[in-house]
Design a protein around this motif. Structure first.
Motif, PDB file in Angstrom:
ATOM      1  N   VAL A 159       0.852  -1.190   0.000  1.00 15.02           N
ATOM      2  CA  VAL A 159       0.000   0.000   0.000  1.00 15.02           C
ATOM      3  C   VAL A 159       0.889   1.241   0.000  1.00 15.02           C
ATOM      4  O   VAL A 159       1.666   1.462   0.929  1.00 15.02           O
ATOM      5  CB  VAL A 159      -0.939   0.040   1.225  1.00 15.02           C
ATOM      6  N   MET A 218       0.802   5.598  -1.447  1.00 15.95           N
ATOM      7  CA  MET A 218      -0.152   6.665  -1.742  1.00 15.95           C
ATOM      8  C   MET A 218      -0.757   6.401  -3.114  1.00 15.95           C
ATOM      9  O   MET A 218      -0.072   5.977  -4.035  1.00 15.95           O
ATOM     10  CB  MET A 218       0.525   8.027  -1.677  1.00 15.95           C
ATOM     11  N   TYR A 278     -10.913   1.386  -0.568  1.00 14.97           N
ATOM     12  CA  TYR A 278     -10.631   2.816  -0.628  1.00 14.97           C
ATOM     13  C   TYR A 278      -9.329   3.068  -1.369  1.00 14.97           C
ATOM     14  O   TYR A 278      -8.417   2.243  -1.336  1.00 14.97           O
ATOM     15  CB  TYR A 278     -10.462   3.422   0.780  1.00 14.97           C
ATOM     16  N   GLN A 279      -9.243   4.230  -1.968  1.00 16.74           N
ATOM     17  CA  GLN A 279      -7.976   4.704  -2.495  1.00 16.74           C
ATOM     18  C   GLN A 279      -7.355   5.590  -1.420  1.00 16.74           C
ATOM     19  O   GLN A 279      -8.025   6.468  -0.874  1.00 16.74           O
ATOM     20  CB  GLN A 279      -8.171   5.488  -3.794  1.00 16.74           C
ATOM     21  N   LEU A 280      -6.085   5.350  -1.098  1.00 24.15           N
ATOM     22  CA  LEU A 280      -5.375   6.125  -0.078  1.00 24.15           C
ATOM     23  C   LEU A 280      -4.809   7.379  -0.725  1.00 24.15           C
ATOM     24  O   LEU A 280      -4.020   7.296  -1.674  1.00 24.15           O
ATOM     25  CB  LEU A 280      -4.256   5.282   0.540  1.00 24.15           C
ATOM     26  N   ARG A 304     -12.267   7.660  -1.528  1.00 24.66           N
ATOM     27  CA  ARG A 304     -10.902   8.147  -1.333  1.00 24.66           C
ATOM     28  C   ARG A 304     -10.717   8.534   0.126  1.00 24.66           C
ATOM     29  O   ARG A 304     -11.369   9.456   0.605  1.00 24.66           O
ATOM     30  CB  ARG A 304     -10.625   9.330  -2.263  1.00 24.66           C
ATOM     31  N   SER A 324      -8.239   9.710   3.365  1.00 27.13           N
ATOM     32  CA  SER A 324      -7.032  10.480   3.649  1.00 27.13           C
ATOM     33  C   SER A 324      -6.029   9.680   4.479  1.00 27.13           C
ATOM     34  O   SER A 324      -6.399   8.932   5.384  1.00 27.13           O
ATOM     35  CB  SER A 324      -7.408  11.755   4.421  1.00 27.13           C
ATOM     36  N   ILE A 325      -4.767   9.895   4.173  1.00 26.73           N
ATOM     37  CA  ILE A 325      -3.677   9.336   4.971  1.00 26.73           C
ATOM     38  C   ILE A 325      -3.723   9.899   6.390  1.00 26.73           C
ATOM     39  O   ILE A 325      -3.228   9.286   7.317  1.00 26.73           O
ATOM     40  CB  ILE A 325      -2.305   9.619   4.302  1.00 26.73           C
ATOM     41  N   GLY A 376      -6.334   5.398   7.410  1.00 30.24           N
ATOM     42  CA  GLY A 376      -5.349   5.694   6.366  1.00 30.24           C
ATOM     43  C   GLY A 376      -3.926   5.519   6.855  1.00 30.24           C
ATOM     44  O   GLY A 376      -3.094   4.906   6.178  1.00 30.24           O
ATOM     45  N   LEU A 411      -3.004   1.799   7.123  1.00 24.73           N
ATOM     46  CA  LEU A 411      -2.893   1.014   5.898  1.00 24.73           C
ATOM     47  C   LEU A 411      -1.560   1.200   5.181  1.00 24.73           C
ATOM     48  O   LEU A 411      -1.055   0.258   4.564  1.00 24.73           O
ATOM     49  CB  LEU A 411      -4.017   1.395   4.929  1.00 24.73           C
ATOM     50  N   ILE A 412      -0.973   2.385   5.268  1.00 20.83           N
ATOM     51  CA  ILE A 412       0.232   2.684   4.502  1.00 20.83           C
ATOM     52  C   ILE A 412       1.349   1.680   4.809  1.00 20.83           C
ATOM     53  O   ILE A 412       1.596   1.354   5.966  1.00 20.83           O
ATOM     54  CB  ILE A 412       0.719   4.145   4.728  1.00 20.83           C
TER      55      ILE A 412
END
Length: 141
Positions: free
Chosen positions: A60, A62, A79-81, A93, A95-96, A101, A104-105
């Protein structure tokens, strides 16, 4: 006392240029979002850092699209990070600079992490799939 496997956070990987941007972002958000800022900085501190062309596709990063399950609810999410300015939960979408968020990174498909939510309750998040999709181009002005 022994730590259980679930209590240890899994290894994570990040792209060098993203890690620098995320460190600046977390630091600038420390007053406004202290919990998320601290969590993100901790994750950055324990990540293995790679050049963008060396990071595996199932990590994962950005702008990745992430499918994961929240064990507390049993729900699967997709979701899209993204960075805060691009976040729109209704459009999928995230947010980090949200607890999820930040959790997940750097994870890879198949990994799980025990991660606090906004209320401080720990939730087990399990990554099912990671794909890289570019953000849509903005409409012409």
């Amino acid at each position: 006392m022994t730590k259980t496997k679930a209590a240890r956070r899994p290894p994570i990987h990040m792209i060098d240029s993203e890690a620098d941007i995320l460190a600046d972002l977390a630091t600038s958000a420390a007053t406004r979002l202290p919990q998320v800022s601290q969590l993100l900085l901790e994750e950055l501190g324990r990540a293995t850092i790679h050049k963008a062309d060396r990071i595996p596709a199932d990590i994962v990063t950005m702008h990745s699209v992430v499918q994961f399950t929240d064990a507390a609810s049993g729900k699967e999410h997709r979701y899209q990070l993204v960075f805060p300015k691009d976040a729109d939960i209704a459009e999928g979408r995230i947010s980090i600079l949200t607890p999820v968020g930040a959790g997940l990174i750097g994870l890879r498909a198949g990994q799980s992490i025990l991660w606090p939510d906004r209320d401080g309750h720990e939730r087990l998040l399990t990554i099912a799939k990671v794909s890289r999709e570019p953000l849509p181009l903005p409409l012409s002005q």
